[in-house]
Structures are given as C-alpha cells and as structure tokens.
Design a protein around this motif. Structure first.
Motif, PDB file in Angstrom:
ATOM      1  N   HIS A  52      18.307  21.365  16.802  1.00 55.17           N
ATOM      2  CA  HIS A  52      18.522  19.388  17.832  1.00 55.17           C
ATOM      3  C   HIS A  52      18.891  20.310  19.052  1.00 55.17           C
ATOM      4  O   HIS A  52      18.769  19.859  19.615  1.00 55.17           O
ATOM      5  N   LEU A  53      20.025  20.775  18.843  1.00 55.84           N
ATOM      6  CA  LEU A  53      20.242  21.507  20.117  1.00 55.84           C
ATOM      7  C   LEU A  53      19.878  21.544  21.036  1.00 55.84           C
ATOM      8  O   LEU A  53      19.949  22.237  21.958  1.00 55.84           O
ATOM      9  N   GLN A  54      18.897  22.844  19.889  1.00 55.29           N
ATOM     10  CA  GLN A  54      18.408  23.816  21.219  1.00 55.29           C
ATOM     11  C   GLN A  54      17.312  22.864  21.404  1.00 55.29           C
ATOM     12  O   GLN A  54      16.987  23.065  22.797  1.00 55.29           O
ATOM     13  N   GLU A  55      17.131  21.977  21.328  1.00 55.81           N
ATOM     14  CA  GLU A  55      15.123  20.905  21.336  1.00 55.81           C
ATOM     15  C   GLU A  55      16.069  20.414  22.504  1.00 55.81           C
ATOM     16  O   GLU A  55      15.057  20.129  23.198  1.00 55.81           O
ATOM     17  N   VAL A  97      18.444  21.190  24.712  1.00 55.41           N
ATOM     18  CA  VAL A  97      18.585  21.507  26.707  1.00 55.41           C
ATOM     19  C   VAL A  97      17.043  22.730  26.725  1.00 55.41           C
ATOM     20  O   VAL A  97      17.354  23.124  27.166  1.00 55.41           O
ATOM     21  N   GLY A  98      16.127  22.334  26.361  1.00 49.14           N
ATOM     22  CA  GLY A  98      14.991  23.114  25.760  1.00 49.14           C
ATOM     23  C   GLY A  98      15.233  24.612  26.355  1.00 49.14           C
ATOM     24  O   GLY A  98      15.891  24.937  25.159  1.00 49.14           O
ATOM     25  N   GLY A  99      14.329  25.227  27.355  1.00 51.49           N
ATOM     26  CA  GLY A  99      13.987  26.950  27.310  1.00 51.49           C
ATOM     27  C   GLY A  99      15.401  27.229  27.603  1.00 51.49           C
ATOM     28  O   GLY A  99      15.603  28.657  28.828  1.00 51.49           O
ATOM     29  N   ALA A 100      16.487  26.620  27.900  1.00 53.85           N
ATOM     30  CA  ALA A 100      17.923  26.966  29.202  1.00 53.85           C
ATOM     31  C   ALA A 100      17.762  28.947  28.773  1.00 53.85           C
ATOM     32  O   ALA A 100      18.410  28.839  27.248  1.00 53.85           O
ATOM     33  N   ASP A 101      18.631  29.291  29.464  1.00 46.88           N
ATOM     34  CA  ASP A 101      18.920  31.242  29.147  1.00 46.88           C
ATOM     35  C   ASP A 101      20.123  31.250  27.833  1.00 46.88           C
ATOM     36  O   ASP A 101      19.810  31.509  26.901  1.00 46.88           O
ATOM     37  N   TRP A 102      21.045  29.573  27.966  1.00 49.07           N
ATOM     38  CA  TRP A 102      22.053  29.809  27.536  1.00 49.07           C
ATOM     39  C   TRP A 102      21.747  29.589  26.248  1.00 49.07           C
ATOM     40  O   TRP A 102      22.651  29.639  25.482  1.00 49.07           O
ATOM     41  N   VAL A 135      16.230  16.529  34.281  1.00 50.40           N
ATOM     42  CA  VAL A 135      17.682  17.270  34.025  1.00 50.40           C
ATOM     43  C   VAL A 135      17.271  18.384  33.526  1.00 50.40           C
ATOM     44  O   VAL A 135      17.976  19.545  33.841  1.00 50.40           O
ATOM     45  N   THR A 136      16.477  18.384  32.723  1.00 47.20           N
ATOM     46  CA  THR A 136      16.768  19.516  31.249  1.00 47.20           C
ATOM     47  C   THR A 136      15.258  20.547  32.359  1.00 47.20           C
ATOM     48  O   THR A 136      15.339  21.173  31.516  1.00 47.20           O
ATOM     49  N   GLY A 137      14.202  19.727  32.652  1.00 47.66           N
ATOM     50  CA  GLY A 137      13.042  20.421  32.971  1.00 47.66           C
ATOM     51  C   GLY A 137      13.244  21.312  34.745  1.00 47.66           C
ATOM     52  O   GLY A 137      11.990  21.960  35.057  1.00 47.66           O
ATOM     53  N   THR A 138      13.883  20.573  35.274  1.00 49.38           N
ATOM     54  CA  THR A 138      14.361  21.117  36.491  1.00 49.38           C
ATOM     55  C   THR A 138      15.745  20.890  37.384  1.00 49.38           C
ATOM     56  O   THR A 138      16.347  21.911  36.074  1.00 49.38           O
ATOM     57  N   GLU A 139      16.088  21.694  38.614  1.00 53.20           N
ATOM     58  CA  GLU A 139      17.343  22.474  38.321  1.00 53.20           C
ATOM     59  C   GLU A 139      18.740  21.642  38.433  1.00 53.20           C
ATOM     60  O   GLU A 139      19.519  21.616  38.595  1.00 53.20           O
ATOM     61  N   GLY A 170      24.073   4.479  23.211  1.00 52.90           N
ATOM     62  CA  GLY A 170      25.022   5.652  22.994  1.00 52.90           C
ATOM     63  C   GLY A 170      23.778   6.955  22.264  1.00 52.90           C
ATOM     64  O   GLY A 170      23.533   7.555  22.950  1.00 52.90           O
ATOM     65  N   GLY A 171      22.490   6.652  21.578  1.00 52.46           N
ATOM     66  CA  GLY A 171      21.248   7.438  21.707  1.00 52.46           C
ATOM     67  C   GLY A 171      20.946   7.473  22.910  1.00 52.46           C
ATOM     68  O   GLY A 171      20.562   8.857  23.844  1.00 52.46           O
ATOM     69  N   GLY A 172      20.696   6.463  23.939  1.00 50.24           N
ATOM     70  CA  GLY A 172      20.157   7.428  24.953  1.00 50.24           C
ATOM     71  C   GLY A 172      20.770   8.128  25.731  1.00 50.24           C
ATOM     72  O   GLY A 172      20.648   8.508  26.579  1.00 50.24           O
ATOM     73  N   GLN A 173      22.291   7.274  25.793  1.00 48.47           N
ATOM     74  CA  GLN A 173      23.665   8.071  26.462  1.00 48.47           C
ATOM     75  C   GLN A 173      22.954   9.609  26.330  1.00 48.47           C
ATOM     76  O   GLN A 173      23.785  10.478  26.825  1.00 48.47           O
ATOM     77  N   TRP A 174      23.219  10.066  25.087  1.00 51.08           N
ATOM     78  CA  TRP A 174      23.297  11.189  24.248  1.00 51.08           C
ATOM     79  C   TRP A 174      21.975  12.054  24.757  1.00 51.08           C
ATOM     80  O   TRP A 174      21.997  12.942  25.623  1.00 51.08           O
ATOM     81  N   ALA A 175      20.859  11.551  24.698  1.00 51.20           N
ATOM     82  CA  ALA A 175      19.454  12.078  25.433  1.00 51.20           C
ATOM     83  C   ALA A 175      20.040  12.445  26.340  1.00 51.20           C
ATOM     84  O   ALA A 175      19.250  13.207  27.591  1.00 51.20           O
ATOM     85  N   VAL A 176      20.837  11.813  27.642  1.00 54.95           N
ATOM     86  CA  VAL A 176      20.933  11.953  29.079  1.00 54.95           C
ATOM     87  C   VAL A 176      22.201  12.811  29.428  1.00 54.95           C
ATOM     88  O   VAL A 176      22.098  13.587  30.395  1.00 54.95           O
ATOM     89  N   GLN A 177      23.036  12.794  28.832  1.00 53.82           N
ATOM     90  CA  GLN A 177      24.595  13.098  29.042  1.00 53.82           C
ATOM     91  C   GLN A 177      24.441  14.521  28.051  1.00 53.82           C
ATOM     92  O   GLN A 177      25.414  15.172  28.915  1.00 53.82           O
ATOM     93  N   GLY A 178      24.090  14.187  26.894  1.00 50.69           N
ATOM     94  CA  GLY A 178      24.120  15.491  26.562  1.00 50.69           C
ATOM     95  C   GLY A 178      23.889  16.949  27.056  1.00 50.69           C
ATOM     96  O   GLY A 178      24.336  17.492  26.469  1.00 50.69           O
ATOM     97  N   PRO A 179      22.990  16.994  27.304  1.00 45.72           N
ATOM     98  CA  PRO A 179      22.520  18.366  27.646  1.00 45.72           C
ATOM     99  C   PRO A 179      23.840  19.087  29.242  1.00 45.72           C
ATOM    100  O   PRO A 179      24.223  20.204  28.986  1.00 45.72           O
TER     101      PRO A 179
END
Length: 494
Positions: A207-210, A212-217, A371-375, A411-420
């Motif tokens: 889930h963590l990798q999913e 944040v998408g393809g971020a380098d870190w 948030v994750t798909g742009t800068e 909480g779920g919606g907030q994690w989706a937005v703030q989690g990354p």
C-alpha cells in the motif's frame, strides 16, 4: 457492598478524588451565559459559512488543481486527477471503509449487542453523577474496537439513558447534552484503534508504494507496517489510555457540575420496533430461520482464522488489515442477528450512513492523484520539511491533520490526501514512519469534537441538537488536545 459502591470506589475512585480536588470554587452557572452566547455564535457561524462536505471536497479539488498547475500543464493535472479518482487500489480502499462503517452499524443493531447496551444503561443510570463518565468510557471502548460500532452503539446507549431517566422521572438529575457528548466521545479514539484507516491501510502489503506512486524515494519504504508498530506500540497505547482517562475525568466533572436543561424532558420518544411478519412460504422460512445466518457467520470466522495463519507469525499482527477486520465483522454481524432477514433489515437501516463515503472518497482520491502525480506533493512536503525539524515534525503533522479534518471529515479520505505528504516528510527528516502516521491519526480524531459531521447519526437517534453537545465536546477537545500534544512532544519523535 453493592454494585454501585463497587463502581464508585473502584474504576472511578481515582477520577473522583482528582475532580474533587480540582473542582473550581466558582459554579458552572457563572460561566453558563457567556458559554451559551459563544456557542450560539459558533453554531450560527458554522451553519452559515460551512458548506456540505461534498461541496468542500469539490472546492478542495479546485484549489489543489490550481496549485498543481505551478509545475504542470492543465492536461497533465487533469490526467493525474482522473487517474487518482479511479485508481483501482484506492477504490478498493473506499469500499473497505464503507463496509467497515456499515458492518459496525449492523452489529450495533444486533439483539445481543442491544441487550448488552440495555444492561449498560442500567449500570450507567445507577448513579446519575457518574452517568456521563460511564457513558464516555463505554462509548470509547466500542469506538476503539470499531468506529461504526462506537458511533451507533454510543448513540443507542445515550438514547437508552435518556429514555430510562425519563421513564423513572429522574430526567432532572442529568444533563442530556452532557450525556450525548459523552456518547460521541467514541470518535475521539477511533483512529488510534482497530478500525483506524491509516494504520490499517499501511498494514497492507504494497500500500505504501501504491500511495506515493513512482516517487524516487518510494523504494526506501517498507512493504507494510503492522499494527504492532502503530496501534499496539507502547507509546500509542499509553497515549490512547491517557486520552481516555482525561475524557472520563472531564465528564466526571461535567456530570457533577452541569445542571439538567429545562427542555430535557421534552425529547422525542423512541420509535417503536416493527414486528417481523410470520413466515408464510418456504423462502420466508429459510430467510427467517437462524441456521443459515449462523452457518454463514461461522464460515467467515473460519476464513478469518485461516487468514491469520498465513504469512508472517501471528504475533506480528500483520494479518490485521481492513479486509480481515471486515471479514470478522461480517461473521460477527451474521451470527449476532437471528436470521438473514433480520440481518438485511439492519443493513437497510445502516447503509444510508455510508452514502457520503460512496460519493466523496473518489473526489479525495482525485486530489491525492494531483498531489502525487504532479510536483504539488513535493512542493507541499518541502514546505513542511523546511518549516520544522525532526523533533517537531510529529507536532506539525498532528496540527495540520486536525485542521484538515475540519474540511475533510473522513479519516480514510484524509489519509488519501495527506498520506503521501506524511510519508515524504518522514523520509526527508528521518522520522519513524509509524510515529508520523499515528501523529496524523491523532490529529484527525481530535477535531471530530469540533466538526459535528459524524455526530449526525447520534443526533438523529437521540433527538438532541448540535448545540446541546457542542459546548462539552469543545471542552473535551481542548483537554484531550493538550494530552495528545504532550504525547507528540514526549514520544512523537522517538
């Protein structure tokens, strides 16, 4: 020694001694007019200026889109939004959250649970001075187990206390607004419990990798973070216990100080249950017999036990994921209801409470996609990292999460937005991921006492109004917030 004396001298003795020593010399009634005026202003302002959560989600989408265009073209932002909105993994997350809420509600309506709540009502009203403290304790215990169970079970408990006090002609001995606020205290501990959206999702492999998408870190992220490192970590359990104790203390004081409101006797009477019609066909007999629901529930339990045996050792608790919790809840709900028909009737009543999740979650997922798909994500994370340090990052995450929860009451919606942002800032400053995740979770649950969105089921069941409970939930938020903030400073950075 009877039960009441045991309760007073046992579980609540320490709280009672503390409250007697701290009890102010000035009566509550001295502050009541000023508090009522402030509350009325807050309520009117909230009703006038705060749109529906769906409207807020759309406005946040527009803001996020405008900010994302700092480093991306409109078409790139649109693509990131659409990809995030219909991400298969996130849509599954939305269904998990809906299922958890609905099944918790269905379980709260089951006859064994209702009978348990009826017995709890007798215990609560045995001593009106402790009624609010006992209600808060029971509601928080249910909320820590499951937020839907705590939300609805707490409301049913409050309703039962109100009805019993009215039937006994003792409604002048308690303030129903205080009791209602105590029943809503379940939402003060839920995100640090067994149904917390963030800790449960990070326990899922990949889930963590999913997120944040393809971020380098992203390659530095672990495959999963089990509940032993988050919910069941020593510091989180201690902090949750401290928050619960503070809440019980607050309601012990309020229950001994606040007088009953003049209109407490005029609350709506409870609706009468509609009797189940007698079965007339073989299909009706199948639907209304206990055997099928009992068998289905047993199969769910067997599946949950099998699931727990797969993968890492059970002691690591990696098997506790949203899917496992939902399977267990489904089994409990099926076995607790006397028939399939009774289960479906409870489901019909419960499912309307998940309508907001159904519509709003995809919108929040779209925001996360931008948030994750742009800068935008990197820009926000850099701003957070640049404004704080490793020692103060938990406080920053806790505070920002509490503010965001006012606008994203999920909480779920907030994690989706703030989690990354949580993950990237923790990686950048070297903060333990579990501590950053739980700091976000505590901030999310705290401002539920300010944002009355999730109080709507309780208000509907009890007949109370938002202004009846808000002065006491706001006081609770201040006290519990101080406890949580101290926890962030002491344990947050490790």
């Amino acid at each position: 020694m009877n039960v009441r004396v045991v309760c007073e001298r046992g579980m609540f003795q320490c709280t009672g001694i503390l409250m007697e020593r701290l009890r102010p010399a000035v009566a509550w009634t001295t502050f009541s007019p000023m508090l009522e005026s402030l509350l009325n202003r807050y309520t009117r302002g909230f009703q006038r200026y705060m749109p529906t959560p769906l409207s807020i989600a759309v406005l946040l989408t527009l803001v996020a889109g405008a900010l994302a265009m700092r480093g991306a073209t409109p078409l790139e932002v649109m693509g990131a939004w659409v990809n995030g909105m219909w991400s298969a993994g996130l849509i599954r997350f939305g269904f998990q959250a809906m299922f958890m809420l609905v099944l918790g509600h269905v379980l709260a309506l089951a006859p064994p649970v209702r009978r348990g709540l009826d017995k709890a009502v007798v215990w609560v009203v045995s001593n009106p001075r402790w009624a609010a403290a006992k209600t808060a304790l029971l509601a928080m215990a249910l909320g820590w187990l499951n937020w839907g169970l705590g939300l609805v079970g707490g409301a049913i408990l409050v309703r039962g206390v109100m009805d019993m006090m009215r039937q006994q002609g003792r409604q002048g001995e308690v303030n129903f607004g205080v009791i209602g606020a105590a029943g809503y205290a379940s939402m003060l501990v839920w995100h640090g419990g067994l149904s917390g959206s963030a800790p449960l999702k990070v326990a899922e492999a990949g889930h963590l990798q999913e997120l944040v998408g393809g971020a380098d870190w992203a390659t530095a992220l672990p495959e999963a973070i089990g509940l032993r490192e988050t919910v069941f970590s020593t510091w989180s359990l201690v902090l949750t216990a401290a928050v619960a104790l503070a809440a019980v203390a607050v309601f012990a004081w309020l229950g001994r100080t606040v007088q009953a409101a003049p209109d407490d006797a005029a609350r709506a009477e409870p609706a009468q249950a509609v009797p189940e019609p007698a079965p007339t066909t073989p299909a009706d007999q199948l639907d209304q017999r206990r055997g099928l629901s009992l068998l289905a529930g047993a199969l769910c339990f067997a599946g949950a036990i099998w699931w727990a045996q797969q993968g890492p050792p059970v002691s690591q608790l990696h098997f506790i994921t949203p899917d496992w919790i939902n399977l267990l809840l489904l089994g409990l709900a099926l076995m607790a209801h006397p028939s399939m028909r009774a289960f479906l009737n409870a489901l019909d009543e419960a499912i309307s409470g998940a309508s907001g999740i159904l519509v709003q979650f995809p919108i929040y997922f779209g925001i996360m996609g931008m948030v994750t798909g742009t800068e935008l994500g990197t820009w926000l994370a850099d701003g957070l990292v640049g404004a704080t340090s490793r020692a103060w990052l938990p406080v920053a995450l806790f505070t920002s999460s509490g503010v965001l929860n006012v606008f994203v009451p999920s909480g779920g919606g907030q994690w989706a937005v703030q989690g990354p942002l949580v993950l990237e800032s923790c990686q950048a400053l070297g903060l333990d991921l579990p501590r950053g995740i739980m700091a976000m979770a505590y901030g999310d649950q705290l401002t539920n006492m300010l944002q009355p969105f999730w109080a709507l089921p309780l208000l509907g069941i009890t007949g109370l109004k938002a202004r009846d409970i808000l002065p006491y939930t706001l006081l609770l938020m201040v006290i519990a917030g101080a406890v949580m903030l101290a926890g962030m400073l002491i344990w947050g950075a490790g």
